[in-house]
Design an enzyme around this catalytic site. Sequence first.
Site, mmCIF file in Angstrom:
data_model
loop_
_atom_site.group_PDB
_atom_site.id
_atom_site.type_symbol
_atom_site.label_atom_id
_atom_site.label_comp_id
_atom_site.label_asym_id
_atom_site.label_seq_id
_atom_site.Cartn_x
_atom_site.Cartn_y
_atom_site.Cartn_z
ATOM 1 N N THR A 1 -1.003 9.742 2.432
ATOM 2 C CA THR A 1 -1.353 8.509 1.712
ATOM 3 C C THR A 1 -0.381 8.204 0.576
ATOM 4 O O THR A 1 -0.685 7.384 -0.291
ATOM 5 C CB THR A 1 -2.778 8.612 1.145
ATOM 6 O OG1 THR A 1 -2.859 9.764 0.284
ATOM 7 C CG2 THR A 1 -3.814 8.731 2.256
ATOM 8 N N GLY B 1 2.193 6.439 -1.466
ATOM 9 C CA GLY B 1 2.744 5.095 -1.487
ATOM 10 C C GLY B 1 1.797 4.004 -1.023
ATOM 11 O O GLY B 1 2.221 2.854 -0.827
ATOM 12 N N THR B 2 0.518 4.307 -0.881
ATOM 13 C CA THR B 2 -0.422 3.288 -0.411
ATOM 14 C C THR B 2 -0.554 2.134 -1.396
ATOM 15 O O THR B 2 -0.624 0.971 -0.993
ATOM 16 C CB THR B 2 -1.811 3.892 -0.137
ATOM 17 O OG1 THR B 2 -2.221 4.656 -1.283
ATOM 18 C CG2 THR B 2 -1.796 4.783 1.090
ATOM 19 N N GLY B 3 -0.573 2.448 -2.695
ATOM 20 C CA GLY B 3 -0.693 1.384 -3.692
ATOM 21 C C GLY B 3 0.531 0.485 -3.731
ATOM 22 O O GLY B 3 0.414 -0.754 -3.802
ATOM 23 N N CYS B 4 1.705 1.085 -3.676
ATOM 24 C CA CYS B 4 2.955 0.316 -3.650
ATOM 25 C C CYS B 4 2.998 -0.574 -2.414
ATOM 26 O O CYS B 4 3.407 -1.743 -2.473
ATOM 27 C CB CYS B 4 4.163 1.254 -3.615
ATOM 28 S SG CYS B 4 4.225 2.469 -4.935
ATOM 29 N N LYS C 1 -9.118 -1.288 -6.211
ATOM 30 C CA LYS C 1 -9.080 -0.492 -4.980
ATOM 31 C C LYS C 1 -9.960 0.748 -5.125
ATOM 32 O O LYS C 1 -9.830 1.498 -6.082
ATOM 33 C CB LYS C 1 -7.636 -0.088 -4.668
ATOM 34 C CG LYS C 1 -6.689 -1.280 -4.534
ATOM 35 C CD LYS C 1 -5.235 -0.864 -4.457
ATOM 36 C CE LYS C 1 -4.770 -0.195 -5.741
ATOM 37 N NZ LYS C 1 -3.310 0.070 -5.743
#
Length: 286
Positions: free
Chosen positions: A206, A208-211, A174
């Site tokens: 932003t 928690g975007t990865g989770c 990402k």
Amino acid sequence: MRGRVLSIAGSDSGGGAGIQADIKTITAMGGFAMTAITAVTAQNTLGVAGVMDIPADFLRKQIRCVLDDIGADAFKTGMLGQAGNITIVAEEIRAYRPVPFVLDPVMVAKGGASLLSGDALTALTGTLIPLCTVLTPNIPEAETLLGRRIGGEEDMVPAARELRERGAAAVLLKGGHLPGTRLTDVLVTADSIETFTAQRIETRHTHGTGCTLASGIATRLAQGRTLRDAVMESRVYLRAAIAAAPGFGAGAGPLDHGVTVSPEWTGGSDDPSGASSGDASSQAAT
């Protein structure tokens, strides 16, 4: 509701990331969320104030209780913390029947707090990465795993290919941490290399975007989608959730994970259960 997803991750008291984000995402995308909690954090949009680890034997008990009764169509891991936790998770996933496994190598919180111990990095690389269907690192996480810098978008494909050579079946690298108005993610599998590009949404919300992205991919894989479709559909959902962020908190705020939920649903009907025959409380993002 279709697709049982077991998320193994830490709890975020602020509700924006971790187990809380995973449950919201899986539910919003039409799956059934189950959890095994690795740690409890005290945090908000400004940062992490404290972390309390869950005993390793209790982590194993959580996983086994879920799998022995309900079962799972996909696994998703986030914050694992200690090397012992990683060993247990690897053992339990390996022992279960083959289902997709999305590994989000959470190492540092949005506010900068470390969420992975030093010896855990070796365990992650040696025991867990070789089991995963797709590894979903951001740029700083990929740099830590590779031990070198990723200078720009031109370095992303070589970096993702090198990470896949560490044992992951596929890698979704990402690019959100790179500068610029364009955001690019790279998906490398055994057979293909594909880039996904979109205009960056300028926002501080932003957290928690990865989770969220990893949980979305796990949900779609649990529902039988191909990896490419799972990535594409989860990116659409994530972008919508970022755009609809409620603006909570003074720091890195949460997304609107309920962006797929229909606000018109009231639950009113003649059915004594309260269910409305013509309405649905949520629709999966497509």
